[in-house]
Design a protein around this motif. Structure first.
Motif, PDB file in Angstrom:
ATOM      1  N   ALA A   1       0.846  -1.200   0.000  1.00 40.62           N
ATOM      2  CA  ALA A   1       0.000   0.000   0.000  1.00 40.62           C
ATOM      3  C   ALA A   1       0.879   1.247   0.000  1.00 40.62           C
ATOM      4  N   LYS A   2       0.466   2.273  -0.739  1.00 45.70           N
ATOM      5  CA  LYS A   2       1.223   3.523  -0.828  1.00 45.70           C
ATOM      6  C   LYS A   2       0.351   4.684  -0.406  1.00 45.70           C
ATOM      7  N   PHE A   3       0.962   5.669   0.263  1.00 43.89           N
ATOM      8  CA  PHE A   3       0.251   6.893   0.587  1.00 43.89           C
ATOM      9  C   PHE A   3       1.213   8.068   0.555  1.00 43.89           C
ATOM     10  N   LEU A   4       0.672   9.219   0.222  1.00 45.40           N
ATOM     11  CA  LEU A   4       1.449  10.442   0.068  1.00 45.40           C
ATOM     12  C   LEU A   4       1.296  11.288   1.324  1.00 45.40           C
ATOM     13  N   ALA A   5       2.421  11.776   1.838  1.00 43.01           N
ATOM     14  CA  ALA A   5       2.398  12.615   3.034  1.00 43.01           C
ATOM     15  C   ALA A   5       3.581  13.569   2.998  1.00 43.01           C
ATOM     16  N   GLY A   6       3.474  14.644   3.717  1.00 46.56           N
ATOM     17  CA  GLY A   6       4.579  15.579   3.854  1.00 46.56           C
ATOM     18  C   GLY A   6       5.574  15.052   4.872  1.00 46.56           C
ATOM     19  N   SER A   7       6.859  15.196   4.589  1.00 49.22           N
ATOM     20  CA  SER A   7       7.877  14.669   5.482  1.00 49.22           C
ATOM     21  C   SER A   7       9.213  15.360   5.233  1.00 49.22           C
ATOM     22  N   THR A   8      10.098  15.235   6.195  1.00 50.61           N
ATOM     23  CA  THR A   8      11.463  15.725   6.029  1.00 50.61           C
ATOM     24  C   THR A   8      12.408  14.599   5.630  1.00 50.61           C
ATOM     25  N   LEU A   9      11.887  13.375   5.518  1.00 51.61           N
ATOM     26  CA  LEU A   9      12.710  12.236   5.097  1.00 51.61           C
ATOM     27  C   LEU A   9      13.097  12.371   3.630  1.00 51.61           C
ATOM     28  N   THR A  10      14.254  11.841   3.298  1.00 49.31           N
ATOM     29  CA  THR A  10      14.704  11.826   1.910  1.00 49.31           C
ATOM     30  C   THR A  10      15.018  10.383   1.524  1.00 49.31           C
ATOM     31  N   SER A  11      15.075  10.131   0.222  1.00 44.46           N
ATOM     32  CA  SER A  11      15.347   8.783  -0.260  1.00 44.46           C
ATOM     33  C   SER A  11      15.994   8.868  -1.635  1.00 44.46           C
ATOM     34  N   ASP A  12      16.794   7.861  -1.941  1.00 44.03           N
ATOM     35  CA  ASP A  12      17.392   7.769  -3.271  1.00 44.03           C
ATOM     36  C   ASP A  12      16.410   7.152  -4.268  1.00 44.03           C
ATOM     37  N   GLU A  13      15.419   6.418  -3.752  1.00 43.60           N
ATOM     38  CA  GLU A  13      14.412   5.799  -4.614  1.00 43.60           C
ATOM     39  C   GLU A  13      13.319   6.804  -4.944  1.00 43.60           C
ATOM     40  N   THR A  14      12.777   6.701  -6.143  1.00 40.54           N
ATOM     41  CA  THR A  14      11.636   7.530  -6.527  1.00 40.54           C
ATOM     42  C   THR A  14      10.549   6.626  -7.093  1.00 40.54           C
ATOM     43  N   VAL A  15       9.321   7.157  -7.102  1.00 39.90           N
ATOM     44  CA  VAL A  15       8.193   6.400  -7.609  1.00 39.90           C
ATOM     45  C   VAL A  15       7.206   7.377  -8.252  1.00 39.90           C
ATOM     46  N   ASP A  16       6.532   6.910  -9.308  1.00 37.54           N
ATOM     47  CA  ASP A  16       5.466   7.708  -9.905  1.00 37.54           C
ATOM     48  C   ASP A  16       4.187   7.442  -9.136  1.00 37.54           C
TER      49      ASP A  16
ATOM     50  N   GLU B   1       0.264   9.006  -8.882  1.00 42.14           N
ATOM     51  CA  GLU B   1      -0.783   9.894  -9.394  1.00 42.14           C
ATOM     52  C   GLU B   1      -0.223  10.911 -10.389  1.00 42.14           C
ATOM     53  N   GLY B   2       0.651  10.447 -11.280  1.00 47.31           N
ATOM     54  CA  GLY B   2       1.179  11.296 -12.340  1.00 47.31           C
ATOM     55  C   GLY B   2       2.355  12.169 -11.970  1.00 47.31           C
ATOM     56  N   GLU B   3       2.812  12.106 -10.740  1.00 50.78           N
ATOM     57  CA  GLU B   3       3.967  12.894 -10.279  1.00 50.78           C
ATOM     58  C   GLU B   3       5.053  11.934  -9.803  1.00 50.78           C
ATOM     59  N   THR B   4       6.293  12.413  -9.767  1.00 50.45           N
ATOM     60  CA  THR B   4       7.411  11.626  -9.259  1.00 50.45           C
ATOM     61  C   THR B   4       7.776  12.144  -7.876  1.00 50.45           C
ATOM     62  N   TYR B   5       7.808  11.223  -6.906  1.00 54.41           N
ATOM     63  CA  TYR B   5       8.108  11.566  -5.518  1.00 54.41           C
ATOM     64  C   TYR B   5       9.178  10.630  -4.977  1.00 54.41           C
ATOM     65  N   PRO B   6       9.904  11.052  -3.932  1.00 50.65           N
ATOM     66  CA  PRO B   6      10.816  10.130  -3.247  1.00 50.65           C
ATOM     67  C   PRO B   6      10.003   9.013  -2.585  1.00 50.65           C
ATOM     68  N   LEU B   7      10.552   7.802  -2.553  1.00 52.68           N
ATOM     69  CA  LEU B   7       9.871   6.644  -1.980  1.00 52.68           C
ATOM     70  C   LEU B   7      10.561   6.229  -0.690  1.00 52.68           C
ATOM     71  N   VAL B   8       9.789   6.129   0.399  1.00 52.85           N
ATOM     72  CA  VAL B   8      10.299   5.656   1.681  1.00 52.85           C
ATOM     73  C   VAL B   8       9.518   4.395   2.036  1.00 52.85           C
ATOM     74  N   ARG B   9      10.246   3.306   2.257  1.00 50.33           N
ATOM     75  CA  ARG B   9       9.601   2.038   2.599  1.00 50.33           C
ATOM     76  C   ARG B   9       9.483   1.916   4.118  1.00 50.33           C
ATOM     77  N   VAL B  10       8.307   1.514   4.584  1.00 49.51           N
ATOM     78  CA  VAL B  10       8.061   1.299   6.009  1.00 49.51           C
ATOM     79  C   VAL B  10       7.611  -0.135   6.222  1.00 49.51           C
ATOM     80  N   GLU B  11       7.933  -0.699   7.376  1.00 47.46           N
ATOM     81  CA  GLU B  11       7.571  -2.084   7.661  1.00 47.46           C
ATOM     82  C   GLU B  11       6.117  -2.215   8.086  1.00 47.46           C
ATOM     83  N   VAL B  12       5.608  -1.230   8.818  1.00 45.60           N
ATOM     84  CA  VAL B  12       4.241  -1.298   9.325  1.00 45.60           C
ATOM     85  C   VAL B  12       3.554   0.036   9.080  1.00 45.60           C
ATOM     86  N   SER B  13       2.345  -0.030   8.568  1.00 43.00           N
ATOM     87  CA  SER B  13       1.509   1.167   8.425  1.00 43.00           C
ATOM     88  C   SER B  13       0.103   0.801   8.871  1.00 43.00           C
TER      89      SER B  13
END
Length: 83
Positions: free
Chosen positions: A21-36, A38-50
């Motif tokens: 599952a993916k969700f978009l949120a504001g954060s100060t975290l950064t990542s080398d991975e990106t993901v498309d 909803e038509g935009e490219t954002y940094p991707l942060v993987r979490v174990e539990v949501s």
């Protein structure tokens, strides 16, 4: 606020590793991975539990002991709830 001491705030996609599952949120975290997303490219942060995989939110809680804390205390110290 003092200038220059706070990290940049940006939109980040969080992905639950267990369910995908993916969700978009504001954060100060950064990542080398990106993901498309909803038509935009954002940094991707993987979490174990949501909220998508946590037992409290999914309703699949496991109860370790059937009796409560008071009964365990009484059992441990020899007190009986029956008179």
């Amino acid at each position: 606020m003092k200038q220059g001491i706070h990290p940049d705030y940006q939109k980040v996609v969080f992905m639950d590793s267990a369910t995908g599952a993916k969700f978009l949120a504001g954060s100060t975290l950064t990542s080398d991975e990106t993901v498309d997303y909803e038509g935009e490219t954002y940094p991707l942060v993987r979490v174990e539990v949501s909220s998508d995989s946590h037992p409290f939110y999914t309703g699949k809680q496991k109860f370790a002991a059937a009796d409560g804390r008071i009964e365990r205390f009484n059992k441990k110290y020899g007190l009986s709830s029956k008179k």
